[in-house]
Design an enzyme around this catalytic site. Structure first.
Site: not given
Ligand SMILES: *Cc1c(COP(=O)(O)O)cnc(C)c1O
Length: 788
Positions: A255, A258, A321-322, A355, A414
């Site tokens: 991670q 990145h 996120e993960h 991934d 209506h």
């Protein structure tokens, strides 16, 4: 990485805090890019590319030659890998295609929902040092499944004006044939606004740097949809000391590499294990090519040591996120997690699988958006349109509800939109009157217009089996159409499926028009077909009297119906209002008249009232009606579309062995029953024999004789000292009460006479039922009874 042990709430909040995103200060720059692209279009794109990417581009579009060159430029291994990944992504995302069912929320009100692809999809993939061709697959494959009519990819060119070959190969593999050489905020502007070359997109997907992200936010203001709000990637790894430290360290570094803003959280329950993992991180860092980036990212990352019981809450608070969860607690913790983008379970499940190649999407909600957002899926590429259609029946059933609500909201317009329609469907009934009718349950009278409405919905358009004999009408000489055996002739031909000749014979004897007659293999088959034709298994119910003919409950069971029974009083009587109240809501009301085993009748005027009032179909089982023809409802069938009369040749007509029963109903019903019956339900032998019997036997004399025998037996039973009660009968049997009935039943058998013990039926304790036989048989019965 800093370690926090058993943090307080405040410390925890600080440890889990995400770096603040600065986007506001890019605003003016982004709006400049957008307005320039809007004015100068393609020319602006080329100028920005020269300015930011330092390359001059003649043609924004990647050519076929470039695609071919790309395919040649990458290794076979990589091509195979990309194809395998694409296949898995396709498999997983295809599983998200769900066909939704049409729902009839109220009878005649049909609603459904359908996925419709978004027209134009623009995908963005960053260039630079790491070509994210995996993202091309993650976005391109679902778009291919969704069949978005226009889908294309924007990605920045390198200094030679080329696109990385893996990106081009992945695009082709994912079904993206159009790639534009444009990157950065100007690409997003082009997709949002459209230029001479690039079509304006309805939705933009894909990751990017802060400029791209800010441009996507800006695009939203112009009414363009985006995939998900973007932020730096993040992982939370939760593991205990049963997991090798090298696994955990590798996941943290995967991670961290990145980008310098990547966030990494390591959650464990043991401090010394945490220290071991950190040492391992140092070791692995030494040989990691992107060690520089990873080190910086790790500096702002945290190890949290806390007991496993608290992991679930902590994970939900952070909403990663993960989430990688490994070790003794994995199953337990997974159950507790409600906030996460994607979860990787167990020691083998490195995030890298997701991934790239396992099939799940890697475009996921970051920055805590996992609390409310999902990752990209097939749904991201479609919108769901709801549909509805209201039939006349639906108008009738739901119209007043809508009018009432609209008027209560003071939206008369209506209400009127429904009123004008109601009035046109029921022109002679004003809508306020209709409401009244609806309330007192009379509206069903209106729906009685057609037999069709009583037929099970999914059978209304059933195409019946068509036999050879149905299809050929007229005179033939040589019949080679039905796979019969021409070598023998006695019974080799299929019988007349509609039994015309037999119907004529019945019609003459019983004085019933042939077109109102349906014939079945005994009235048991006729009843079964009526049940099947009118009721929906597991939805509908059928109502009948208690006690009554035992087949009704069996038929209800095999047709999957709920049953409602109406208990008769000790004299087997009941008020009409009670019958109607108890049967309300049932699809079918079956009344046996005269009733079996009691022999009593409900007079015709009362039955007619029930037929008029009941909302469903009334079946009158007249198995014994020939002994009391004045009570028959057969001559009413053309006046009531919800009336079916069932009769049989088994009882008064002495043909129980031939198995011939009939439904007598309006021709519309007869046609519907013919559609669902087995084609040749009565054999030719049966048809011939019955015609002969009907024509040659003096039925009226026999019936008169049976009735007089019934009176003789009744008088005898009434005078019998052991018989306490004899129930008056209009049929060819007599029910009588006799204490210790089952003993006498056995005694009668010992002397060779079999009657029926009905003691177990409702309100029938200590009763026997004796059928009227021949004079000799009846005498035998009388003689044995006298000797008891
Ligand atoms: C005997 C009987 C039947 C069955 O008649 P089949 O035509 O022989 O099948 C149906 N209903 C009642 C009430 C009966 O008593």
């Amino acid at each position: 990485m800093k370690i926090v042990i058993n943090p307080s709430e405040r410390e925890l909040a600080a440890a889990l805090a995400r770096p603040k995103l600065e986007s506001a200060n890019l605003d003016s720059l982004i709006s400049d890019v957008f307005s320039t692209v809007e004015k100068k279009r393609d020319q602006a794109l080329k100028a920005f590319t020269l300015q930011f990417d330092q390359v001059e581009i003649d043609d924004l579009v990647v050519s076929e030659i470039e695609f071919t060159e790309a395919e040649q430029a990458i290794s076979t291994e990589l091509k195979t890998a990309i194809r395998i990944a694409a296949q898995n992504i396709e498999r997983f995302h295809r599983s998200q295609e769900n066909r939704e069912m049409e729902v009839e929320t109220t009878s005649g009100v049909i609603c459904w929902r359908k996925s419709v692809p978004i027209q134009t999809i623009g995908l963005y993939v960053p260039g630079g040092t790491a070509p994210l061709f995996s993202t091309v697959l993650m976005l391109g494959v679902p778009a291919k499944i969704a069949e978005n009519p226009i889908r294309y990819l924007c990605t920045p060119p390198d200094k030679q004006g080329k696109i990385h070959p893996a990106i081009l190969f992945a695009a082709k593999t994912a079904g993206i044939d159009t790639v534009y050489k444009i990157g950065g905020a100007q690409a997003i502007a082009a997709m949002s606004l459209g230029t001479e070359t690039i079509p304006k997109a309805d939705k933009i997907f894909g990751p990017g740097n802060q400029y791209v992200t800010a441009a996507k936010v800006y695009a939203q203001r112009l009414g363009i949809a985006i995939d998900i709000p973007a932020g730096p990637s993040e992982v939370l790894v939760a593991a205990d000391d049963s997991i090798p430290t090298s696994f955990v360290a590798a996941d943290l570094l995967a991670q961290a590499e990145h980008g310098i803003d990547s966030q990494v959280i390591f959650l464990t329950n043991d401090e010394s294990y945490a220290q071991e993992v950190l040492k391992e991180v140092e070791r692995q860092l030494e040989i990691l090519p992107r060690a520089g980036i990873a080190t910086e990212a790790l500096d702002s990352s945290t190890v949290i040591v806390v007991e496993a019981e608290k992991w679930g809450d902590l994970i939900n608070l952070y909403a990663p996120e993960h989430l990688i969860i490994m070790g003794k607690y994995e199953e337990q913790i997974v159950q507790q997690v409600t906030n996460a983008g994607s979860i990787f379970i167990g020691k083998n499940t490195a995030e890298s699988f997701g991934d790239y190649a396992s099939g799940t999407n890697h475009t996921l909600p970051t920055s805590g958006f996992a609390r409310a957002y999902s990752g990209v899926s097939l749904d991201s590429f479609v919108k769901k349109i709801t549909y509805q259609k209201i039939t006349d029946e639906g108008l009738r059933n739901l119209g007043q509800t809508v009018i009432t609500m609209a008027e209560a909201e003071k939206l008369q317009g209506h209400a009127n939109a429904v009123k004008v329609r109601l009035d046109s469907v029921f022109p002679d009934i004003p809508s306020d009157k209709l409401q009244e009718l609806e309330l007192i349950g009379k509206v069903s009278v209106l729906s009685r217009k057609s037999v069709e409405g009583f037929i099970r919905k999914d059978l209304r358009d059933l195409k019946p089996y068509s036999s050879a004999r149905d299809e050929f009408e007229g005179k033939g000489e040589v019949f080679l159409d039905a796979n019969e055996n021409g070598m023998v002739t006695a019974y080799n031909r299929y019988p007349d499926p509609l039994q015309q000749e037999l119907k004529v014979a019945i019609s003459e004897v019983k004085n019933i028009p042939t077109e109102t007659i349906f014939l079945g293999n005994g009235s048991d088959e006729v009843l079964d077909l009526i049940f099947r034709l009118t009721t929906t298994p597991f939805l509908d119910s059928v109502t009948y009297l208690n006690p009554s003919y035992g087949m009704y409950s069996v038929l209800a069971k095999i047709n999957g119906l709920r049953t409602k029974t109406i208990d008769l009083d000790r004299n087997f009587q009941i008020a009409d209002s009670e019958i109607l109240a108890q049967a309300a809501g049932s699809r079918l009301l079956v009344l046996c008249n005269p009733n079996n085993p009691t022999g009593n009748v409900i007079p015709k005027d009362r039955l007619l009232e029930i037929v008029r009032e009941f909302e469903g179909v009334v079946v009158i089982d007249e198995a014994y009606i020939d002994f009391c023809p004045a009570y028959s409802m057969a001559d009413e069938v053309n006046n009531y579309s919800n009336l079916i009369v069932v009769q049989t040749l088994s009882k008064a007509y002495g043909m129980a062995g031939l198995r011939i029963g009939m439904a007598i109903a309006s021709p519309e019903w007869i046609a519907a029953l013919n559609r669902i019956k087995p084609p040749y339900n009565l054999s030719s032998l049966v048809q011939e024999t019955a015609i002969k019997e009907l024509k040659t036997i003096p039925w009226n004399e026999i019936k008169t004789e049976i009735i007089s025998e019934r009176e003789r037996l009744t008088d005898f039973l009434k005078s019998h000292s052991l018989v306490t009660e004899v129930f008056p009968s209009e049929a060819n049997f007599i029910l009588f009460r006799m204490p210790n009935a089952s003993d006498y039943y056995k005694k009668l058998i010992e002397h060779g006479v079999v009657v029926r013990d009905r003691s177990s039926q409702f309100n029938c304790s200590e009763t026997l039922r004796v059928s009227i036989g021949s004079k000799i048989e009846n005498n035998q019965f009388i003689q044995i009874m006298q000797n008891l």
